[in-house]
Design a protein around this motif. Structure first.
Motif, PDB file in Angstrom:
ATOM      1  N   LYS A 258       9.022  -9.031  -4.518  1.00 47.73           N
ATOM      2  CA  LYS A 258       8.444  -9.877  -5.573  1.00 47.73           C
ATOM      3  C   LYS A 258       6.916  -9.942  -5.487  1.00 47.73           C
ATOM      4  CE  LYS A 258      12.399 -11.101  -7.342  1.00 47.73           C
ATOM      5  NZ  LYS A 258      12.838 -10.558  -8.656  1.00 47.73           N
ATOM      6  N   ILE A 259       6.292  -8.776  -5.494  1.00 51.27           N
ATOM      7  CA  ILE A 259       4.833  -8.729  -5.476  1.00 51.27           C
ATOM      8  C   ILE A 259       4.322  -8.702  -6.909  1.00 51.27           C
ATOM      9  CG2 ILE A 259       2.811  -7.378  -4.803  1.00 51.27           C
ATOM     10  CD1 ILE A 259       4.360  -6.385  -2.407  1.00 51.27           C
ATOM     11  N   CYS A 260       3.661  -9.778  -7.329  1.00 50.37           N
ATOM     12  CA  CYS A 260       3.063  -9.811  -8.667  1.00 50.37           C
ATOM     13  C   CYS A 260       1.541  -9.894  -8.606  1.00 50.37           C
ATOM     14  CB  CYS A 260       3.648 -10.960  -9.494  1.00 50.37           C
ATOM     15  SG  CYS A 260       5.221 -10.518 -10.281  1.00 50.37           S
ATOM     16  N   PHE A 261       0.972  -9.645  -7.445  1.00 52.66           N
ATOM     17  CA  PHE A 261      -0.467  -9.441  -7.295  1.00 52.66           C
ATOM     18  C   PHE A 261      -1.288 -10.664  -7.689  1.00 52.66           C
ATOM     19  CE2 PHE A 261       1.541  -5.342  -7.945  1.00 52.66           C
ATOM     20  CZ  PHE A 261       1.020  -4.598  -6.909  1.00 52.66           C
ATOM     21  N   ASN A 262      -0.848 -11.834  -7.227  1.00 52.65           N
ATOM     22  CA  ASN A 262      -1.612 -13.034  -7.530  1.00 52.65           C
ATOM     23  C   ASN A 262      -2.756 -13.268  -6.564  1.00 52.65           C
ATOM     24  OD1 ASN A 262      -0.347 -13.859  -9.888  1.00 52.65           O
ATOM     25  ND2 ASN A 262       1.325 -14.831  -8.788  1.00 52.65           N
ATOM     26  N   SER A 263      -2.681 -12.721  -5.368  1.00 54.48           N
ATOM     27  CA  SER A 263      -3.790 -12.869  -4.431  1.00 54.48           C
ATOM     28  C   SER A 263      -3.722 -11.774  -3.388  1.00 54.48           C
ATOM     29  CB  SER A 263      -3.740 -14.238  -3.738  1.00 54.48           C
ATOM     30  OG  SER A 263      -2.635 -14.314  -2.849  1.00 54.48           O
ATOM     31  N   LEU A 264      -4.866 -11.495  -2.797  1.00 54.08           N
ATOM     32  CA  LEU A 264      -4.931 -10.499  -1.738  1.00 54.08           C
ATOM     33  C   LEU A 264      -4.087 -10.927  -0.549  1.00 54.08           C
ATOM     34  CD1 LEU A 264      -6.074  -7.967  -0.409  1.00 54.08           C
ATOM     35  CD2 LEU A 264      -8.150  -9.244   0.138  1.00 54.08           C
ATOM     36  N   SER A 265      -4.132 -12.201  -0.200  1.00 51.36           N
ATOM     37  CA  SER A 265      -3.385 -12.661   0.968  1.00 51.36           C
ATOM     38  C   SER A 265      -1.886 -12.492   0.756  1.00 51.36           C
ATOM     39  CB  SER A 265      -3.714 -14.126   1.275  1.00 51.36           C
ATOM     40  OG  SER A 265      -3.353 -14.975   0.213  1.00 51.36           O
ATOM     41  N   ASN A 266      -1.395 -12.835  -0.445  1.00 49.19           N
ATOM     42  CA  ASN A 266       0.023 -12.661  -0.728  1.00 49.19           C
ATOM     43  C   ASN A 266       0.424 -11.194  -0.641  1.00 49.19           C
ATOM     44  OD1 ASN A 266       1.908 -12.039  -3.487  1.00 49.19           O
ATOM     45  ND2 ASN A 266       2.780 -13.367  -1.912  1.00 49.19           N
ATOM     46  N   TYR A 267      -0.388 -10.337  -1.211  1.00 51.84           N
ATOM     47  CA  TYR A 267      -0.089  -8.904  -1.221  1.00 51.84           C
ATOM     48  C   TYR A 267      -0.004  -8.361   0.203  1.00 51.84           C
ATOM     49  CZ  TYR A 267      -0.696  -3.907  -2.164  1.00 51.84           C
ATOM     50  OH  TYR A 267      -0.535  -2.550  -2.213  1.00 51.84           O
ATOM     51  N   VAL A 268      -1.030  -8.654   1.001  1.00 45.07           N
ATOM     52  CA  VAL A 268      -1.080  -8.132   2.367  1.00 45.07           C
ATOM     53  C   VAL A 268       0.042  -8.724   3.220  1.00 45.07           C
ATOM     54  CG1 VAL A 268      -2.444  -8.141   4.490  1.00 45.07           C
ATOM     55  CG2 VAL A 268      -3.528  -7.581   2.300  1.00 45.07           C
ATOM     56  N   ASN A 269       0.232 -10.029   3.120  1.00 46.35           N
ATOM     57  CA  ASN A 269       1.243 -10.670   3.965  1.00 46.35           C
ATOM     58  C   ASN A 269       2.654 -10.214   3.603  1.00 46.35           C
ATOM     59  OD1 ASN A 269      -0.692 -12.104   5.409  1.00 46.35           O
ATOM     60  ND2 ASN A 269      -0.609 -13.866   4.034  1.00 46.35           N
ATOM     61  N   THR A 270       2.898  -9.979   2.316  1.00 47.41           N
ATOM     62  CA  THR A 270       4.216  -9.499   1.906  1.00 47.41           C
ATOM     63  C   THR A 270       4.478  -8.100   2.446  1.00 47.41           C
ATOM     64  OG1 THR A 270       4.084 -10.812  -0.122  1.00 47.41           O
ATOM     65  CG2 THR A 270       5.745  -9.089  -0.053  1.00 47.41           C
ATOM     66  N   LEU A 271       3.480  -7.228   2.374  1.00 45.65           N
ATOM     67  CA  LEU A 271       3.655  -5.881   2.920  1.00 45.65           C
ATOM     68  C   LEU A 271       3.825  -5.925   4.435  1.00 45.65           C
ATOM     69  CD1 LEU A 271       1.174  -3.671   0.869  1.00 45.65           C
ATOM     70  CD2 LEU A 271       3.644  -3.876   0.610  1.00 45.65           C
ATOM     71  N   ARG A 272       3.063  -6.782   5.090  1.00 47.12           N
ATOM     72  CA  ARG A 272       3.185  -6.877   6.552  1.00 47.12           C
ATOM     73  C   ARG A 272       4.578  -7.369   6.939  1.00 47.12           C
ATOM     74  NH1 ARG A 272      -1.482  -9.282   7.908  1.00 47.12           N
ATOM     75  NH2 ARG A 272      -2.385  -7.238   8.339  1.00 47.12           N
ATOM     76  N   HIS A 273       5.098  -8.318   6.189  1.00 53.51           N
ATOM     77  CA  HIS A 273       6.462  -8.777   6.424  1.00 53.51           C
ATOM     78  C   HIS A 273       7.456  -7.633   6.251  1.00 53.51           C
ATOM     79  CE1 HIS A 273      10.167 -11.150   6.041  1.00 53.51           C
ATOM     80  NE2 HIS A 273      10.386 -10.519   4.902  1.00 53.51           N
ATOM     81  N   ALA A 274       7.244  -6.818   5.219  1.00 55.10           N
ATOM     82  CA  ALA A 274       8.197  -5.748   4.921  1.00 55.10           C
ATOM     83  C   ALA A 274       8.195  -4.661   5.990  1.00 55.10           C
ATOM     84  CB  ALA A 274       7.885  -5.142   3.563  1.00 55.10           C
TER      85      ALA A 274
END
Length: 543
Positions: free
Chosen positions: A257-273
């Motif tokens: 569920k990456i909708c590119f609302n912030s850099l932190s969300n994007y990076v943290n979601t990928l790191r989690h994955a």
């Protein structure tokens, strides 16, 4: 009609004056173009990547993507689209002088295949870096199969001028915000608007409404496809089967569920994955009897496995992952990934498309771009799926803030706004290339037969051609033209030198390795889990 200056960015006229005064420069772009090597019968080549093209591990401009047969050309970054396209053309000319009887397949959907194993996985040599690239691709085979990885496309990389961001920061009253952080916030706004409107690119430039039956080796015919001839399946209104469920897909990734609302969300979601195991992948094994089947059993082996139509990018240093580079220094450029190869163009892309993309991306940057809610994210996905499968259907309607609109209607409104951005960009040019690009493409909105997908389908039907037959004919024509076209002496000398240099560099890398591959991977993933965020902004909100 409300003008751009009223509805989207109130200071566009001031920006126009500043552009005329030379206060900010042109966009910069580089092009990555993939293309399968095929034999004379239109079958995927089983030969090794030609040594005469250099070492694919280390050559800066000629490499491979997933398959040993899937050439990938990478241009330098240029401020003029024509210069990038000329370099891309020279890469084709240089290659064709060394490919023998092979051709470069000019369509996104693959040539004739003979099952999963007919797509050879790229081999990058015996270095740890090379083995990692190969093992990653073996993991893609384990997870998704090789056939999906034989699809080709164009990636369009764009960075906007630093001086432009400085002016925008001033106009926004954000002078106290660090430039790195401001630039990243604006790039993510661009990305969100891109995702809201990428359906327009799929409609205008989609070029894959047909596929050879060998792409579906189990014999199944998915809903929406119908036979054409003996060996071809077509989707009558489709624009881009490459971007449909037939193409790049990963059901596991949908949960991200990456909708590119912030850099932190994007990076943290990928790191989690890349840190979270997935049961099905664990069952398939990672290292079995000394054989690396995949790099790990996590949701993503590495960040590049995440499929998206656009990505924020930053050139990474040798000890960084892509996300760590973004954390440490912010977004540097964006990569557009939803573009089919245009089979009627020997390069897969031309200057008109490039100028349109530049205008479209600048429009996405200058437009208001609120965060994308989960509900809106679903609507955007629905719009893209509809255009991919039915984009040329005159009855198609897309969701626009709860209203149903035709592509011609909504697209026409967007083109009107793009025209003002084209005027802004053309103040940096001698002529009006951006405005001319809009004028050249606008008729496609009302006449779907003028789109690449419409043209290809019309050719198949009017000539009663099979997909393989039509694309092989285009490949033959393009090969003849590219072989005969001259290359400048300086450019050819450079490419000759890069062949030798890349081969030497790969040898040097292999000779320098002393660490075991298992230790190399362990060190890599331990570093990959580290945060490199330096700014308080990156520690803040997430979607």
């Amino acid at each position: 009609m409300i003008t751009l200056s009223e509805s989207l960015f109130p200071d566009i006229e001031r920006l126009g004056r500043l552009a005329s005064e030379g206060r900010f420069g042109r966009l910069r772009r580089g092009i990555e173009k993939e293309g399968l090597r095929v034999d004379g019968a239109g079958r995927i080549a089983q030969s090794l990547h030609p040594r005469a093209l250099g070492a694919k591990l280390t050559h800066p401009h000629i490499t491979t993507d997933y398959s040993e047969s899937l050439l990938e050309y990478i241009t330098p970054v240029y401020s003029r689209p024509e210069d990038a396209l000329e370099f891309l053309s020279d890469l084709h000319r240089f290659s064709y002088r060394r490919l023998g009887d092979e051709r470069i397949w000019p369509a996104s959907m693959p040539s004739r295949l003979d099952g999963n194993d007919s797509v050879p996985i790229a081999d990058y040599g015996d270095s740890n870096v090379g083995r990692m690239k190969h093992a990653y691709r073996r993991g893609l085979d384990v997870r998704y199969g090789r056939i999906m990885q034989a699809i080709a496309g164009v990636h369009y990389n764009v960075s906007l001028p630093d001086d432009l961001f400085a002016l925008l920061r001033e106009l926004d009253g954000e002078g106290e915000t660090a430039m790195q952080d401001y630039r990243s916030v604006r790039y993510f706004g661009l990305i969100r608007n891109f995702r809201r409107h990428s359906w327009l690119l799929l409609y205008l430039f989609g070029a894959s409404p047909a596929v050879d039956r060998s792409f579906l080796p189990d014999g199944r015919v998915p809903e929406g496809l119908e036979p054409h001839g003996d060996e071809t399946l077509i989707s009558p209104y489709a624009t881009s089967l490459r971007m449909s469920d037939l193409g790049y897909q990963n059901k596991v990734q949908e949960q991200l569920k990456i909708c590119f609302n912030s850099l932190s969300n994007y990076v943290n979601t990928l790191r989690h994955a890349i840190s979270t195991p997935w049961g099905d992948y664990e069952q398939r094994g990672v290292q079995v009897d000394g054989d690396w089947r995949q790099l790990n059993a996590n949701i993503l082996q590495i960040e590049n496995e995440y499929y998206s139509d656009i990505r924020p990018k930053r050139v990474a240093r040798h000890d960084e992952t892509p996300s760590q580079a973004l954390e440490a220094r912010g977004v540097e450029y964006i990569e557009v990934r939803c573009l089919d190869l245009n089979p009627f163009d020997p390069l897969g892309i031309d200057a008109v498309q490039s100028r349109f993309l530049d205008t479209f991306l600048m429009w996405c940057l200058l437009s208001e771009s609120p965060w994308i809610s989960d509900e809106e994210c679903e609507h955007l996905d629905d719009n893209r799926r509809l255009v991919v499968s039915r984009g040329r259907d005159p009855e198609l309607r897309l969701d626009h803030h709860g209203c149903k609109r035709s592509i011609a209607d909504w697209g026409g409104e967007i083109f009107a706004e793009l025209a003002e951005v084209a005027t802004l960009l053309d103040r940096l040019e001698d002529g009006t290339p951006h405005g001319e690009a809009l004028a050249a493409l606008a008729p496609r909105l009302e006449d779907p037969s003028q789109t690449p997908s419409g043209r290809l389908l019309a050719r198949l039907q009017s000539r009663d051609e099979e997909f393989i037959e039509a694309i092989r004919s285009l490949a033959d024509e393009q090969a003849e033209g590219l072989r005969e076209a001259p290359i400048g002496r300086a450019r050819e000398a450079l490419l000759d030198q890069l062949v030798e240099t890349s081969l030497q560099q790969q040898g040097d890398i292999e000779a320098a390795d002393v660490e075991s591959f298992a230790d190399f991977l362990s060190d890599y993933f331990e570093r990959a889990r580290e945060s490199r965020a330096l700014s308080p902004l990156h520690q803040g909100a997430s979607s």
